[in-house]
Design an enzyme around this catalytic site. Structure first.
Site, PDB file in Angstrom:
ATOM      1  N   ARG A  65       0.827  -1.215   0.000  1.00 37.74           N
ATOM      2  CA  ARG A  65       0.000   0.000   0.000  1.00 37.74           C
ATOM      3  C   ARG A  65       0.861   1.265   0.000  1.00 37.74           C
ATOM      4  NH1 ARG A  65      -3.475   2.762   4.350  1.00 37.74           N
ATOM      5  NH2 ARG A  65      -5.170   3.718   3.156  1.00 37.74           N
ATOM      6  N   HIS A  69       0.476   4.437  -2.528  1.00 38.22           N
ATOM      7  CA  HIS A  69       0.276   5.819  -2.070  1.00 38.22           C
ATOM      8  C   HIS A  69       1.444   6.721  -2.460  1.00 38.22           C
ATOM      9  CE1 HIS A  69      -3.164   5.252   1.073  1.00 38.22           C
ATOM     10  NE2 HIS A  69      -3.379   4.595  -0.044  1.00 38.22           N
ATOM     11  N   VAL A  73       1.031  10.145  -5.845  1.00 29.62           N
ATOM     12  CA  VAL A  73       1.294  11.541  -5.464  1.00 29.62           C
ATOM     13  C   VAL A  73       2.646  11.965  -6.020  1.00 29.62           C
ATOM     14  CG1 VAL A  73       1.471  13.144  -3.525  1.00 29.62           C
ATOM     15  CG2 VAL A  73      -0.017  11.134  -3.345  1.00 29.62           C
ATOM     16  N   ASN A  95      -3.406   8.731   4.769  1.00 32.40           N
ATOM     17  CA  ASN A  95      -2.236   8.107   5.396  1.00 32.40           C
ATOM     18  C   ASN A  95      -2.203   8.201   6.914  1.00 32.40           C
ATOM     19  OD1 ASN A  95      -1.139   7.393   2.877  1.00 32.40           O
ATOM     20  ND2 ASN A  95      -0.187   9.413   2.634  1.00 32.40           N
ATOM     21  N   PRO A 164      -7.503   7.710  -3.932  1.00 29.30           N
ATOM     22  CA  PRO A 164      -8.935   7.431  -3.810  1.00 29.30           C
ATOM     23  C   PRO A 164      -9.334   7.141  -2.356  1.00 29.30           C
ATOM     24  CG  PRO A 164      -7.858   5.854  -5.306  1.00 29.30           C
ATOM     25  CD  PRO A 164      -6.797   6.720  -4.759  1.00 29.30           C
ATOM     26  N   HIS A 194      -6.459  -5.898  -2.211  1.00 31.91           N
ATOM     27  CA  HIS A 194      -7.238  -6.057  -0.980  1.00 31.91           C
ATOM     28  C   HIS A 194      -7.547  -7.535  -0.695  1.00 31.91           C
ATOM     29  CE1 HIS A 194      -8.704  -1.581  -1.171  1.00 31.91           C
ATOM     30  NE2 HIS A 194      -7.416  -1.691  -0.951  1.00 31.91           N
TER      31      HIS A 194
END
Ligand code: HEM
Ligand SMILES: *[C@@H]1O[C@H](CO)[C@@H](O)[C@H](O)[C@H]1NC(C)=O
Ligand SMILES: *[C@@H]1O[C@H](CO)[C@@H](O)[C@H](O)[C@H]1NC(C)=O
Ligand SMILES: *[C@@H]1O[C@H](CO)[C@@H](O)[C@H](O)[C@H]1NC(C)=O
Ligand SMILES: *[C@@H]1O[C@H](CO)[C@@H](O)[C@H](O)[C@H]1NC(C)=O
Length: 331
Positions: A65, A69, A73, A95, A164, A194
């Site tokens: 993850r 993330h 960005v 976060n 998201p 997931h």
């Protein structure tokens, strides 16, 4: 339009050359980037991830993850690893009290620095650690393109906008993927992450009691699952309690995530809408169905999609820097 054979195959040749060239030029990354400068890199990262997973299996999910993330960005530039103030990515909504695994990345970085100082970027370490995490959880292997350099800024505002949220509509999720060059298929394939990991009650509790202000639970949740989750996450309880994302095989990287969606057992709102929302019929639902029946295809396409995600807007050449400490930019 009439086209003779040689003309059309010629066009095909040029189209393919253009495609291959543009992928190579655009990414400028290579799986052999550190072959000479840090030959033991893969062994070092693998050993450290292995140790971390021996201590806590969930850490594989957390590292995967972090890479996601990071990439959403300002591209995959290690920006999420930077310590900072409340305007930094670590403090942004997606976060805060949620992103984890930073100590593991520190440990990997320090082992890598001992072997080959000042050579390997934190962004690349994160990409390799994510791959190892997936594979050590029973998922696919892929060659990780490398040569990313580390960014100099951590932008919490951008993290808030770009990553998201579990309460986003399907349209919003797809457009956030589109914004970084990924498509609606990638939404489905990468959401397959997931199949491992955990989520806090706070990330899905709205669905359990008062969904979309209708004063009732989300009616796409299967009834036994609803009861279990309501017991785990009482309305006024601690939002930090966690549930597994895949109740069927919590730590195993398989296609059970998609099987769950067919039965109303997706944990997050953003999971279940891939199958149950009206908009899903024309976009994501057919692929959810397909992956639920074809695990091999899912695992193969997941590997491709991870390379694609890892190629988002990297810094290369003399852009950025090779950070000495993943938490701070070099002075
Ligand atoms: C499609 C949009 C997505 C949304 C809305 C979303 C949202 C979330 C949320 C809310 C959590 C739980 C966080 C918490 O409660 O602390 C979570 C966990 C997780 N997400 Fe996603 N996610 C998405 C896509 C992805 C993608 C693309 C990846 C990786 C490629 C990914 C990998 C993970 C993993 C592995 C976990 C478990 C982390 C852990 O146990 O520490 N997710 N996600
Ligand atoms: C990100 O969003 C959260 C929640 O809305 C807000 O508290 C925080 O100030 C935002 N951070 C930045 C840097 O804009
Ligand atoms: C952070 O991202 C926002 C939104 O794209 C942008 O307006 C702002 O200038 C960025 N801040 C920094 C420090 O780069
Ligand atoms: C559900 O939430 C809405 C808006 O937040 C609120 O007006 C309503 O009273 C809530 N209903 C129940 C049953 O709690
Ligand atoms: C979760 O834990 C953090 C850190 O201990 C705390 O600041 C936060 O308020 C808690 N969140 C909820 C929803 O209980």
């Amino acid at each position: 339009m009439i086209m003779n054979r040689s003309c059309s195959s010629n066009a095909y040749f040029w189209l393919m050359s253009f495609f291959i060239l543009s992928v190579a030029v655009r990414s400028q990354l290579s799986p052999y980037f550190y072959a000479k400068t840090c030959p033991d890199l893969f062994g070092i990262v693998r050993r450290e991830v292995q140790n971390a997973l021996k201590n806590e299996m969930r850490m594989g999910a957390s590292l995967l993850r972090l890479h996601f993330h990071d990439c959403f960005v300002n591209g995959c530039d290690g920006s999420i690893l930077l310590d900072g103030d409340e305007d930094s990515e670590k403090f942004a909504a997606p976060n805060l009290n949620s992103a984890r695994g930073f100590e593991v990345i520190d440990r990997i970085k320090s082992s890598v620095e001992s072997a080959c100082s000042g050579v390997v970027s934190c962004a690349d370490i994160l990409a390799i650690a994510a791959r190892d995490s997936v594979q050590l959880s029973g998922g696919p292997f892929w060659f990780v393109p490398q040569g990313r350099r580390d960014g100099l800024v951590s932008n919490g505002t951008l993290a808030n906008i770009s990553i998201p949220a579990p309460t986003d509509t399907l349209d919003t999720i797809i457009s956030k993927f589109n914004n970084v060059g990924l498509d609606h298929k990638d939404v489905v394939t990468l959401s397959g992450s997931h199949t491992i990991g955990r989520a806090k009650c706070a990330s899905f509790s709205k669905r359990l009691f008062n969904f979309s202000e209708i004063g009732a639970p989300d009616d796409t949740i299967e009834t036994d699952t609803l009861t279990e989750l309501q017991n785990l996450c009482p309305e006024s309880g601690d939002g930090n309690i966690t549930s597994v994302l895949d109740q069927d095989s919590a730590d195993q990287f398989d296609n059970h995530y998609f099987k769950n969606l067919l039965h109303g057992k997706g944990l997050l709102g953003s999971d279940q809408i891939l199958f149950s929302s009206e908009d899903a019929t024309a976009t994501t639902k057919p692929l959810v169905q397909f992956y639920s029946e074809n695990e091999r295809f899912f695992l193969m396409e997941f590997a491709y999609a991870m390379v694609k995600m890892g190629n988002i807007n990297p810094l290369t050449g003399s852009e950025g820097e090779i950070r000495k400490n993943c938490r701070v930019v070099n002075s």
